[in-house]
Motif scaffolding. Sequence first.
Motif, PDB file in Angstrom:
ATOM      1  N   GLN A 251     -32.927 -69.333  80.068  1.00 31.76           N
ATOM      2  CA  GLN A 251     -33.820 -70.320  80.659  1.00 31.76           C
ATOM      3  C   GLN A 251     -34.688 -69.721  81.770  1.00 31.76           C
ATOM      4  O   GLN A 251     -35.901 -69.939  81.808  1.00 31.76           O
ATOM      5  CB  GLN A 251     -33.016 -71.487  81.207  1.00 31.76           C
ATOM      6  CG  GLN A 251     -33.872 -72.601  81.749  1.00 31.76           C
ATOM      7  CD  GLN A 251     -33.049 -73.761  82.256  1.00 31.76           C
ATOM      8  OE1 GLN A 251     -31.862 -73.626  82.528  1.00 31.76           O
ATOM      9  NE2 GLN A 251     -33.677 -74.920  82.394  1.00 31.76           N
TER      10      GLN A 251
ATOM     11  N   ARG B 210     -37.357 -67.379  80.276  1.00 32.57           N
ATOM     12  CA  ARG B 210     -38.427 -68.158  79.628  1.00 32.57           C
ATOM     13  C   ARG B 210     -39.396 -68.693  80.671  1.00 32.57           C
ATOM     14  O   ARG B 210     -40.610 -68.600  80.512  1.00 32.57           O
ATOM     15  CB  ARG B 210     -37.840 -69.342  78.854  1.00 32.57           C
ATOM     16  CG  ARG B 210     -37.238 -68.991  77.555  1.00 32.57           C
ATOM     17  CD  ARG B 210     -36.755 -70.267  76.840  1.00 32.57           C
ATOM     18  NE  ARG B 210     -35.741 -69.926  75.873  1.00 32.57           N
ATOM     19  CZ  ARG B 210     -34.553 -70.501  75.783  1.00 32.57           C
ATOM     20  NH1 ARG B 210     -34.218 -71.499  76.581  1.00 32.57           N
ATOM     21  NH2 ARG B 210     -33.693 -70.117  74.884  1.00 32.57           N
TER      22      ARG B 210
ATOM     23  N   VAL C 188     -41.519 -65.819  77.848  1.00 33.68           N
ATOM     24  CA  VAL C 188     -41.091 -65.178  76.608  1.00 33.68           C
ATOM     25  C   VAL C 188     -40.340 -66.177  75.737  1.00 33.68           C
ATOM     26  O   VAL C 188     -39.882 -67.211  76.198  1.00 33.68           O
ATOM     27  CB  VAL C 188     -40.168 -63.969  76.892  1.00 33.68           C
ATOM     28  CG1 VAL C 188     -40.908 -62.880  77.639  1.00 33.68           C
ATOM     29  CG2 VAL C 188     -38.924 -64.392  77.652  1.00 33.68           C
ATOM     30  N   SER C 189     -40.225 -65.847  74.483  1.00 38.12           N
ATOM     31  CA  SER C 189     -39.308 -66.565  73.603  1.00 38.12           C
ATOM     32  C   SER C 189     -37.984 -65.842  73.684  1.00 38.12           C
ATOM     33  O   SER C 189     -37.946 -64.605  73.743  1.00 38.12           O
ATOM     34  CB  SER C 189     -39.818 -66.535  72.164  1.00 38.12           C
ATOM     35  OG  SER C 189     -41.030 -67.237  72.077  1.00 38.12           O
ATOM     36  N   SER C 190     -36.894 -66.590  73.681  1.00 40.22           N
ATOM     37  CA  SER C 190     -35.599 -65.942  73.838  1.00 40.22           C
ATOM     38  C   SER C 190     -34.516 -66.732  73.134  1.00 40.22           C
ATOM     39  O   SER C 190     -34.630 -67.942  72.955  1.00 40.22           O
ATOM     40  CB  SER C 190     -35.254 -65.801  75.321  1.00 40.22           C
ATOM     41  OG  SER C 190     -35.176 -67.068  75.931  1.00 40.22           O
ATOM     42  N   ALA C 191     -33.465 -66.001  72.744  1.00 42.57           N
ATOM     43  CA  ALA C 191     -32.326 -66.639  72.083  1.00 42.57           C
ATOM     44  C   ALA C 191     -31.121 -65.715  72.139  1.00 42.57           C
ATOM     45  O   ALA C 191     -31.265 -64.493  72.216  1.00 42.57           O
ATOM     46  CB  ALA C 191     -32.656 -66.949  70.636  1.00 42.57           C
TER      47      ALA C 191
ATOM     48  N   PHE D  54     -35.526 -61.154  73.150  1.00 43.83           N
ATOM     49  CA  PHE D  54     -36.691 -61.633  73.881  1.00 43.83           C
ATOM     50  C   PHE D  54     -37.937 -61.135  73.164  1.00 43.83           C
ATOM     51  O   PHE D  54     -37.988 -59.976  72.738  1.00 43.83           O
ATOM     52  CB  PHE D  54     -36.698 -61.094  75.319  1.00 43.83           C
ATOM     53  CG  PHE D  54     -35.508 -61.516  76.122  1.00 43.83           C
ATOM     54  CD1 PHE D  54     -35.490 -62.729  76.777  1.00 43.83           C
ATOM     55  CD2 PHE D  54     -34.399 -60.690  76.219  1.00 43.83           C
ATOM     56  CE1 PHE D  54     -34.388 -63.119  77.519  1.00 43.83           C
ATOM     57  CE2 PHE D  54     -33.293 -61.067  76.954  1.00 43.83           C
ATOM     58  CZ  PHE D  54     -33.283 -62.291  77.607  1.00 43.83           C
ATOM     59  N   SER D  55     -38.950 -61.996  73.033  1.00 50.97           N
ATOM     60  CA  SER D  55     -40.183 -61.570  72.376  1.00 50.97           C
ATOM     61  C   SER D  55     -41.389 -62.106  73.132  1.00 50.97           C
ATOM     62  O   SER D  55     -41.313 -63.096  73.860  1.00 50.97           O
ATOM     63  CB  SER D  55     -40.213 -62.030  70.921  1.00 50.97           C
ATOM     64  OG  SER D  55     -40.250 -63.436  70.860  1.00 50.97           O
ATOM     65  N   LEU D  56     -42.510 -61.420  72.896  1.00 55.26           N
ATOM     66  CA  LEU D  56     -43.725 -61.710  73.640  1.00 55.26           C
ATOM     67  C   LEU D  56     -44.928 -61.324  72.780  1.00 55.26           C
ATOM     68  O   LEU D  56     -44.909 -60.278  72.132  1.00 55.26           O
ATOM     69  CB  LEU D  56     -43.706 -60.884  74.937  1.00 55.26           C
ATOM     70  CG  LEU D  56     -44.877 -60.946  75.883  1.00 55.26           C
ATOM     71  CD1 LEU D  56     -44.971 -62.336  76.512  1.00 55.26           C
ATOM     72  CD2 LEU D  56     -44.711 -59.904  76.968  1.00 55.26           C
TER      73      LEU D  56
END
Length: 93
Positions: free
Chosen positions: A30, A33, A38-41, A56-58
């Motif tokens: 959280q 983000r 970023v997108s994260s999971a 993590f992606s960007l």
Amino acid sequence: MYVLAVYVRLRLFESFSLKDKRRVVQSILQKMRQKYGVSSAEIDALNQLNVAGLGFSLVTNRYTHGERHLQQLIAEIEAMYPVEIIALEWINE
């Protein structure tokens, strides 16, 4: 356009139950983000007590900007949380 992603495998030191682990992992995801956009999971080691695999992606228009952004994110995770980074894998498109 560049898509950068990084896989971070962490060892959690203060995790005594899966509930503790989820609390720390969700906090990391959280905050990263919100701060870095970023997108994260959590993508790996879901049921292991002291290990977490995070992705993590960007998407960016400058590769160097995206790489610097993700490096700052990684440094902040290690500095602010009771974790050790045990593996790091960069995925670049």
